[in-house]
Write an enzyme that holds these catalytic residues in place. Structure first.
Site, PDB file in Angstrom:
ATOM      1  N   HIS A   1       5.496  15.291   0.334  1.00 10.66           N
ATOM      2  CA  HIS A   1       5.257  13.963  -0.254  1.00 10.66           C
ATOM      3  C   HIS A   1       3.959  13.389   0.289  1.00 10.66           C
ATOM      4  CE1 HIS A   1       9.308  13.494  -1.958  1.00 10.66           C
ATOM      5  NE2 HIS A   1       9.702  14.157  -0.900  1.00 10.66           N
ATOM      6  N   PRO A   2       3.199  12.700  -0.561  1.00 13.17           N
ATOM      7  CA  PRO A   2       2.021  12.011  -0.034  1.00 13.17           C
ATOM      8  C   PRO A   2       2.474  10.824   0.810  1.00 13.17           C
ATOM      9  CG  PRO A   2       2.364  11.439  -2.333  1.00 13.17           C
ATOM     10  CD  PRO A   2       3.389  12.492  -1.989  1.00 13.17           C
TER      11      PRO A   2
ATOM     12  N   PHE B   1       8.023   7.993   5.642  1.00 19.90           N
ATOM     13  CA  PHE B   1       9.147   7.266   5.053  1.00 19.90           C
ATOM     14  C   PHE B   1       9.450   7.865   3.681  1.00 19.90           C
ATOM     15  CE2 PHE B   1      10.459   3.449   2.472  1.00 19.90           C
ATOM     16  CZ  PHE B   1      11.704   3.270   3.061  1.00 19.90           C
TER      17      PHE B   1
ATOM     18  N   ALA C   1      12.026   6.114  -4.967  1.00 15.80           N
ATOM     19  CA  ALA C   1      11.264   4.917  -5.339  1.00 15.80           C
ATOM     20  C   ALA C   1      11.406   4.512  -6.794  1.00 15.80           C
ATOM     21  CB  ALA C   1       9.786   5.127  -5.012  1.00 15.80           C
TER      22      ALA C   1
END
Length: 173
Positions: A70-71, A123, A127
């Site tokens: 994940h970015p 984190f 989303a």
């Protein structure tokens, strides 16, 4: 690229694994799920994915490998771009929304960095459908946790993300 389930079932092991790694970057999960083919339907694939993820979670390295895919949400400009459409649609509902949104974006960027510094991984949160403020609230609620709790929370969120990505990968072709 969208595949039908029959197309996915017919892929070589290497190609199936490659496609799965676009949904979750845990090599263990992808290999386990590719090995479980063929799947009768999407529900069977999702059930097998859940089981493969449960198995993968037993090794912290598998979790961190998935999270690394994940970015990092921490750059203020990228956060502003991500939430620009939400900001525009909500602007008419609240006066001063733009200023508040900038403050939320700044706090979210700082919170993400604080989270990474504390736990050693970014984190992770499902989303979809969440505003910047909702993301910030979730981040702030999780930041006081211990690392083991956050590994479990992030793993749970990762599985939600993976399930959505699998559904998108295998939408009707």
């Amino acid at each position: 690229m969208s595949l039908s389930l029959s197309q996915f079932n017919a892929l070589s092991q290497a190609d199936a694994t490659s496609q799965l790694l676009t949904c979750c970057t845990s090599t263990s999960w992808a290999n386990t799920l590719a090995d479980a083919r063929p799947f009768a339907d999407l529900d069977a694939l999702l059930t097998s994915s859940d089981a493969a993820w449960q198995q993968a979670q037993t090794e912290e390295g598998n979790l961190l490998e998935a999270f690394d895919g994940h970015p990092q949400i921490g750059n203020v400009n990228s956060l502003k771009e991500k939430y620009r459409n939400t900001q525009d649609s909500a602007a008419h509902e609240q006066s001063g929304a733009n200023d508040a949104d900038d403050a939320v974006i700044e706090a979210l960027a700082q919170g993400n960095q604080d989270y990474l510094d504390k736990f050693g991984f970014i984190f992770i949160v499902f989303a979809t459908g969440k505003s910047a403020q909702q993301m910030l609230d979730l981040l702030q609620a999780r930041l006081p946790n211990d690392r083991d709790t956050e590994l479990l929370n992030a793993a749970t969120e990762q599985n939600k993300i993976t399930r959505l990505r699998l559904q998108k990968l295998l939408s009707a072709a």
